[in-house]
Design a protein around this motif. Sequence first.
Motif, PDB file in Angstrom:
ATOM      1  N   PRO A  63     -10.779 -12.222   1.858  1.00 51.56           N
ATOM      2  CA  PRO A  63     -10.316 -13.320   1.997  1.00 51.56           C
ATOM      3  C   PRO A  63      -8.880 -13.794   2.808  1.00 51.56           C
ATOM      4  O   PRO A  63      -8.245 -14.629   4.073  1.00 51.56           O
ATOM      5  CB  PRO A  63     -10.353 -14.002   0.858  1.00 51.56           C
ATOM      6  N   SER A  64      -8.128 -12.178   2.586  1.00 44.22           N
ATOM      7  CA  SER A  64      -6.876 -12.373   3.471  1.00 44.22           C
ATOM      8  C   SER A  64      -6.794 -11.023   4.093  1.00 44.22           C
ATOM      9  O   SER A  64      -7.648  -9.825   3.931  1.00 44.22           O
ATOM     10  CB  SER A  64      -6.116 -12.410   2.379  1.00 44.22           C
ATOM     11  N   ASP A  65      -5.622 -10.827   4.644  1.00 41.85           N
ATOM     12  CA  ASP A  65      -5.021  -9.678   6.261  1.00 41.85           C
ATOM     13  C   ASP A  65      -4.598  -8.637   4.992  1.00 41.85           C
ATOM     14  O   ASP A  65      -3.675  -8.634   4.418  1.00 41.85           O
ATOM     15  CB  ASP A  65      -4.363  -9.587   6.803  1.00 41.85           C
ATOM     16  N   PRO A  66      -5.016  -7.466   4.663  1.00 42.98           N
ATOM     17  CA  PRO A  66      -4.380  -6.749   4.248  1.00 42.98           C
ATOM     18  C   PRO A  66      -2.602  -6.561   4.644  1.00 42.98           C
ATOM     19  O   PRO A  66      -1.868  -6.838   3.821  1.00 42.98           O
ATOM     20  CB  PRO A  66      -4.276  -5.369   4.202  1.00 42.98           C
ATOM     21  N   GLY A  67      -2.555  -6.898   5.218  1.00 39.60           N
ATOM     22  CA  GLY A  67      -0.902  -6.663   5.790  1.00 39.60           C
ATOM     23  C   GLY A  67      -0.360  -6.029   6.515  1.00 39.60           C
ATOM     24  O   GLY A  67       0.148  -5.300   7.582  1.00 39.60           O
ATOM     25  N   GLN A  68      -0.714  -4.519   5.402  1.00 38.38           N
ATOM     26  CA  GLN A  68      -0.324  -3.474   5.460  1.00 38.38           C
ATOM     27  C   GLN A  68      -1.219  -2.337   4.461  1.00 38.38           C
ATOM     28  O   GLN A  68      -2.328  -2.400   4.120  1.00 38.38           O
ATOM     29  CB  GLN A  68       0.882  -2.633   4.872  1.00 38.38           C
ATOM     30  N   PHE A  69      -1.358  -1.046   5.214  1.00 33.08           N
ATOM     31  CA  PHE A  69      -2.968  -0.430   4.269  1.00 33.08           C
ATOM     32  C   PHE A  69      -1.791   0.347   2.877  1.00 33.08           C
ATOM     33  O   PHE A  69      -2.205   1.804   3.052  1.00 33.08           O
ATOM     34  CB  PHE A  69      -3.433   0.571   5.126  1.00 33.08           C
ATOM     35  N   ASN A  70      -0.542   0.437   2.824  1.00 31.69           N
ATOM     36  CA  ASN A  70       0.235   1.570   1.753  1.00 31.69           C
ATOM     37  C   ASN A  70      -0.787   1.239   0.306  1.00 31.69           C
ATOM     38  O   ASN A  70       0.203  -0.313  -0.174  1.00 31.69           O
ATOM     39  CB  ASN A  70       0.966   1.820   1.894  1.00 31.69           C
ATOM     40  N   PRO A  71      -1.711   1.318  -0.371  1.00 30.28           N
ATOM     41  CA  PRO A  71      -1.517   0.883  -2.008  1.00 30.28           C
ATOM     42  C   PRO A  71      -0.427   1.074  -3.442  1.00 30.28           C
ATOM     43  O   PRO A  71      -0.882   0.877  -3.992  1.00 30.28           O
ATOM     44  CB  PRO A  71      -3.749   1.214  -1.962  1.00 30.28           C
ATOM     45  N   ALA A  72       0.054   2.386  -2.590  1.00 30.40           N
ATOM     46  CA  ALA A  72       0.749   2.756  -4.371  1.00 30.40           C
ATOM     47  C   ALA A  72       1.950   1.827  -4.162  1.00 30.40           C
ATOM     48  O   ALA A  72       2.798   2.124  -4.959  1.00 30.40           O
ATOM     49  CB  ALA A  72       1.129   4.677  -3.219  1.00 30.40           C
ATOM     50  N   ILE A  73       2.261   0.692  -3.169  1.00 30.08           N
ATOM     51  CA  ILE A  73       3.424   0.201  -3.325  1.00 30.08           C
ATOM     52  C   ILE A  73       3.000  -1.105  -3.892  1.00 30.08           C
ATOM     53  O   ILE A  73       3.885  -2.167  -3.048  1.00 30.08           O
ATOM     54  CB  ILE A  73       4.232  -0.120  -2.223  1.00 30.08           C
ATOM     55  N   THR A  74       1.598  -1.675  -3.730  1.00 26.03           N
ATOM     56  CA  THR A  74       1.306  -2.933  -4.406  1.00 26.03           C
ATOM     57  C   THR A  74       0.274  -2.917  -5.365  1.00 26.03           C
ATOM     58  O   THR A  74      -0.151  -1.875  -5.056  1.00 26.03           O
ATOM     59  CB  THR A  74       1.057  -3.753  -3.430  1.00 26.03           C
ATOM     60  N   THR A  75      -0.247  -3.862  -5.819  1.00 27.35           N
ATOM     61  CA  THR A  75      -1.291  -4.011  -7.082  1.00 27.35           C
ATOM     62  C   THR A  75      -2.189  -4.684  -6.307  1.00 27.35           C
ATOM     63  O   THR A  75      -3.492  -5.256  -6.762  1.00 27.35           O
ATOM     64  CB  THR A  75      -1.164  -4.445  -8.819  1.00 27.35           C
ATOM     65  N   GLY A  76      -1.543  -5.689  -4.985  1.00 25.43           N
ATOM     66  CA  GLY A  76      -3.023  -6.548  -4.348  1.00 25.43           C
ATOM     67  C   GLY A  76      -4.208  -6.503  -4.811  1.00 25.43           C
ATOM     68  O   GLY A  76      -4.206  -5.249  -3.557  1.00 25.43           O
ATOM     69  N   ALA A  77      -5.175  -6.742  -4.835  1.00 27.61           N
ATOM     70  CA  ALA A  77      -6.177  -6.949  -4.656  1.00 27.61           C
ATOM     71  C   ALA A  77      -6.628  -6.648  -2.734  1.00 27.61           C
ATOM     72  O   ALA A  77      -7.287  -6.219  -2.057  1.00 27.61           O
ATOM     73  CB  ALA A  77      -7.672  -7.887  -5.406  1.00 27.61           C
ATOM     74  N   HIS A  78      -5.891  -7.483  -2.145  1.00 27.81           N
ATOM     75  CA  HIS A  78      -6.123  -7.700  -0.718  1.00 27.81           C
ATOM     76  C   HIS A  78      -5.764  -6.446  -0.091  1.00 27.81           C
ATOM     77  O   HIS A  78      -6.543  -5.911   1.092  1.00 27.81           O
ATOM     78  CB  HIS A  78      -5.083  -8.731   0.115  1.00 27.81           C
ATOM     79  N   VAL A  79      -5.505  -5.467  -0.318  1.00 28.40           N
ATOM     80  CA  VAL A  79      -4.418  -4.351  -0.432  1.00 28.40           C
ATOM     81  C   VAL A  79      -6.014  -3.423  -0.547  1.00 28.40           C
ATOM     82  O   VAL A  79      -6.672  -2.709   0.330  1.00 28.40           O
ATOM     83  CB  VAL A  79      -3.910  -4.050  -0.118  1.00 28.40           C
ATOM     84  N   HIS A  80      -6.251  -3.255  -1.661  1.00 24.72           N
ATOM     85  CA  HIS A  80      -6.653  -2.433  -2.715  1.00 24.72           C
ATOM     86  C   HIS A  80      -8.603  -2.658  -1.736  1.00 24.72           C
ATOM     87  O   HIS A  80      -8.698  -1.387  -1.987  1.00 24.72           O
ATOM     88  CB  HIS A  80      -6.867  -2.288  -4.152  1.00 24.72           C
ATOM     89  N   ALA A  81      -8.397  -3.696  -1.943  1.00 26.56           N
ATOM     90  CA  ALA A  81     -10.194  -3.866  -1.223  1.00 26.56           C
ATOM     91  C   ALA A  81     -10.248  -2.981   0.293  1.00 26.56           C
ATOM     92  O   ALA A  81     -11.237  -2.667   0.519  1.00 26.56           O
ATOM     93  CB  ALA A  81     -10.157  -5.563  -0.578  1.00 26.56           C
ATOM     94  N   VAL A  82      -9.503  -3.147   0.607  1.00 24.45           N
ATOM     95  CA  VAL A  82      -9.538  -1.620   2.004  1.00 24.45           C
ATOM     96  C   VAL A  82      -9.160  -0.458   1.631  1.00 24.45           C
ATOM     97  O   VAL A  82      -9.878   0.446   2.106  1.00 24.45           O
ATOM     98  CB  VAL A  82      -8.969  -2.961   3.027  1.00 24.45           C
ATOM     99  N   ALA A  83      -7.939  -0.379   1.605  1.00 22.80           N
ATOM    100  CA  ALA A  83      -7.426   1.004   1.506  1.00 22.80           C
ATOM    101  C   ALA A  83      -7.479   2.197   0.156  1.00 22.80           C
ATOM    102  O   ALA A  83      -7.859   3.409   0.624  1.00 22.80           O
ATOM    103  CB  ALA A  83      -5.252   0.316   1.537  1.00 22.80           C
TER     104      ALA A  83
END
Length: 519
Positions: free
Chosen positions: A36-56
């Motif tokens: 549902p949203s763009d990850p914006g960036q692909f470093n999963p170690a700096i966020t708990t956001g599902a939008h990043v983790h779903a890809v990264a």
Amino acid sequence: MIQFRHFVRSTILGTVASAAFGASALAETTFIVAVPSDPGQFNPAITTGAHVHAVADSIFNGLVALDENLEPIPDLATSWTVSDDGTTYTFTLAEAAWHDGAPFTSEDVKFTFEEVLFQHHARTKSGLSGVVSSIETPDPRTVVFRLSSPHPALLRRFDVTEAPILPKHLYEGAGDPTEAAQNASPVGTGPYRFVSHAPGDRVVLEKNSDYFKGDTTDVDKVVFRIIQDAETALLAFERGEVDYIPRIGGQNIVRAEDAGQVLTATAGPGGGNCIMTVSFNLESELLQPADVRRAIALGIDRERLNDQVLFGRGNVAEAPFSSAIGWAHAAGSLSSLGHDPASASAALDAAGLEPGADGIRAEIDMVHFPTFSKYAELMAQDLAKVGIRLTSRPLDRPAAIDAIFKARDFDTNLISYCNGVDPEIGIKRMYVSNNIGPIPFSNASAYRNEKVDALFAAAGSTADQGERARAYGEIQTILAEDLPYFWLVETVRITAASDGFTGYRPWTGHYLETIQIVE
């Protein structure tokens, strides 16, 4: 049939160079995920956001993975031992390589924890930065964590969602890891390699042919289509243009079952055992009186939220901690906060907030992601009945995170706080005073209570589950009285998945690692 569908979708999406019906195009299996949203960036170690983790999370690995029961199993660590006193964990590491060919070593683990996770990952920072006294690397295949005290949740917080391992050779010396250029073109050890990112449109990954676990999947290419509108995503799934939607609403279960299969889990990319939670800005003069926060809580009909937003698939929160962590859950600690408009009005009277000529006693805003708009709409209706005008402020994910955790420009906000499989993992970060700051999904309310800090420290440093449960019970009693947050409904993760594939693992960030074609 399956091959033809994959060819058509790949051609439309531009992921196959040739538009001809060639054998090479037919041989390539492409798997389409709607996010549902763009990850914006692909470093999963700096966020708990599902939008990043779903890809990264498909690009990286943790030291351990979690099985369907959320128990630790090998990932980058092939085995481990724990000292008798519970303060030394020794991991033997896999012979793995980064996607650029550089060898993975224990130095990558040490660097990731000390320079990134302990600084920027809300849950790992709050839970481990004060517990791990040292990380030793006696040789490239061994890493040793020495703790200041026992930490029974340690292994479960070493998976790719809580502790993804980054390449030291690319991040060391690159400056602030939250702004590193490498975040836009990630290099991991995971089952898929990064190919491209078209912002607002798609992210493309390809199978890692040198994956250290071997050939675990039939999928050659994964395309994450960014489809913000849930109805549009579901229509694409029904038409066979999308194979997987990581999360759908309860109202869409029947349609998803007609078009494929529905999978449920309490965890997934970004975390698990989540509770939709209202954060109160305790730096706001209006919201500092506990009577005002209590009035808001009493004015909200949480049963209606469960019925009309989750279609009965969730549970009204009975305590600040998720009921899925049964041994730590203080059932009934929120029993005095049922829907009670008369008591809400009385609490506003006690706070000195008299109704104006229009019947309004106070005006507050609520910052939230657009996907949570229905919650805000229903709560605004409820609160209007007790004289509180709630203004919904839907912001896209980056803007909402900035408003809440950096600018602190909000009265209230709505967050799906994932509690994890242990209070040390997903809960502590919400309440401890050393986790107030510009870290996404940390202590959003800016809550400070020295006793709560001490109780969390005590509970996290003993292996005795009974002692831990007593400390967590006392914490929940205090939280129910202080009300720095208000806990609405416990949610479940409902996934729509194509019948053309099997091997789905919706409970983990590695949900695509073992996807196979159904012959």
